[in-house]
Design a protein around this motif. Sequence first.
Motif, PDB file in Angstrom:
ATOM      1  N   GLY A  45       5.311  -5.555  -3.428  1.00 51.74           N
ATOM      2  CA  GLY A  45       4.236  -6.220  -3.672  1.00 51.74           C
ATOM      3  C   GLY A  45       3.901  -7.416  -2.607  1.00 51.74           C
ATOM      4  N   LEU A  46       3.398  -8.583  -3.113  1.00 52.43           N
ATOM      5  CA  LEU A  46       3.205  -9.762  -2.006  1.00 52.43           C
ATOM      6  C   LEU A  46       4.302 -10.866  -2.342  1.00 52.43           C
ATOM      7  N   ASP A  64      -1.261   1.934  -7.218  1.00 51.71           N
ATOM      8  CA  ASP A  64      -0.894   3.221  -7.347  1.00 51.71           C
ATOM      9  C   ASP A  64      -0.194   3.598  -6.223  1.00 51.71           C
ATOM     10  N   CYS A  65       0.758   2.910  -5.664  1.00 51.74           N
ATOM     11  CA  CYS A  65       1.601   3.099  -4.714  1.00 51.74           C
ATOM     12  C   CYS A  65       2.679   2.378  -4.680  1.00 51.74           C
ATOM     13  N   LEU A 114      -1.553 -10.279   8.779  1.00 54.54           N
ATOM     14  CA  LEU A 114      -1.682  -9.689   7.557  1.00 54.54           C
ATOM     15  C   LEU A 114      -0.436  -9.499   6.807  1.00 54.54           C
ATOM     16  N   VAL A 115      -0.674  -9.474   5.610  1.00 54.49           N
ATOM     17  CA  VAL A 115       0.398  -9.183   4.510  1.00 54.49           C
ATOM     18  C   VAL A 115      -0.044  -8.040   3.532  1.00 54.49           C
ATOM     19  N   VAL A 116       0.517  -6.694   3.619  1.00 57.92           N
ATOM     20  CA  VAL A 116       0.034  -5.546   2.511  1.00 57.92           C
ATOM     21  C   VAL A 116       1.289  -5.429   1.531  1.00 57.92           C
ATOM     22  N   GLY A 117       0.739  -5.553   0.433  1.00 55.26           N
ATOM     23  CA  GLY A 117       1.734  -5.045  -0.738  1.00 55.26           C
ATOM     24  C   GLY A 117       1.291  -4.020  -1.425  1.00 55.26           C
ATOM     25  N   ALA A 118       2.338  -3.164  -2.054  1.00 52.42           N
ATOM     26  CA  ALA A 118       2.169  -2.103  -3.033  1.00 52.42           C
ATOM     27  C   ALA A 118       2.175  -2.598  -4.373  1.00 52.42           C
ATOM     28  N   ARG A 119       1.461  -2.302  -5.483  1.00 47.57           N
ATOM     29  CA  ARG A 119       1.406  -2.652  -6.665  1.00 47.57           C
ATOM     30  C   ARG A 119       2.836  -2.190  -7.377  1.00 47.57           C
TER      31      ARG A 119
END
Length: 300
Positions: free
Chosen positions: A248-249, A269-270, A239-244
Motif C-alpha cells: 500500500g502506501l 484489487d491488487c 509518484l508513489v503507487v500502492g496496491a490495496r
Amino acid sequence: MNTRSEPASECIRRRRIGNRVVAYRVVGTGPVALLLLHGWPQTGKAWRKIVPLLKSHATMVIPDLPGFGASSRPQSGYDKMTVAATMHDLMSALGHDSYHAVGHDVGGQILFPLAKLSPNAVTSVAFIEAGIPGLGNSLASGNPFTGGSWHFGFNMVPDLPEALLTGREALYLRWIFHRDSIGLVLGDAIDEYAFDEYVQALAAPGGIRGAMEHYRALPTDIEDNRRLAAEGPSPTTALVVGARQGVGLGWLDSVEESFDHVTSAWIEDCGHYIPEERPAELAELLLRHWRFHESRTVEP
C-alpha cells in the motif's frame, strides 16, 4: 520444455559497466527515455505486460539488476548508492542524458540515491510498492510484529538462505508469490513462463546470494539515505503507487520526507506485484505522472 523466444527488439543485451556486466533490454520508440527497475525476486521480465502499453510513448531500458537474471553477481556493491550509479552509467552509455525512472519493490529503493546522484538527468521517479529505507516509518516494513514480512530478516542472514534454498528455489518463490499477505491477488498474473525465468535466475550459480545481498545491504542503505536526506529534499517529481492488498502506501512518508513534489495513488484489487497484476492501471498512472511533470516544467 518451453521453447518460446522473445521478439528481436526485446532480446537481452549485455554491457560492462565498471566491474560488472549488466543485462538489459531496450524496447519502444517513444520520445520519453524510461528506466524500469524490477523488484525482488524477479528480473526485467517483470515489466513484460507494461512494455506494449508504453512502447509508443517511451524508449524503455529494462535491466536485470546486479545479482539477478542475466546480469553478473559481483561479490560486493549491492548497496543502493552503488547500484544507482551503475544504472545511471548504463543510461549514459546508451545515450540518455535525461530520463524518467520507475522502480518496483527493491528497484524502488534505488530511486532516491539515483535522483540525488544524478539530479540533472533524472526528470521524474515513480515508486511502485516501494519507498526509502531508513526514512519515515519505513523500518516497520521489515518487522513482522508491526505488519512487516519475516523474509526481510531471513534474507539478510549470511549464508543460511543459500544453504536452505538451494534446490528449493521454486518452492520458495511459489510461496512468496502466493502468500496470503502481500502476495498475488490475481493468482495467474505471473504465468509459468515468467515464473520459470525467476526460478532459473535464482537457481543459477550465485543466484541466491546475489538476490539476498540486496537485503544484506539495507544497513548501509539506511545510513546513506539518512545522509542524503540531511542534504535536503530532491526537486525531482515523485509518484508513489500502492496496491490495496499489498504494501500500500506504507512507504509514502519516506518519499514525502525526501522529495519536494510527491503525489500518490492506489490500485484496487491488487497485491504487491502491480506491474504483472494491473499493468493497464499502472501504465495510465505513469502517463498521468509524466504529464503532471511536464505541466510543472513548462515555462509561463
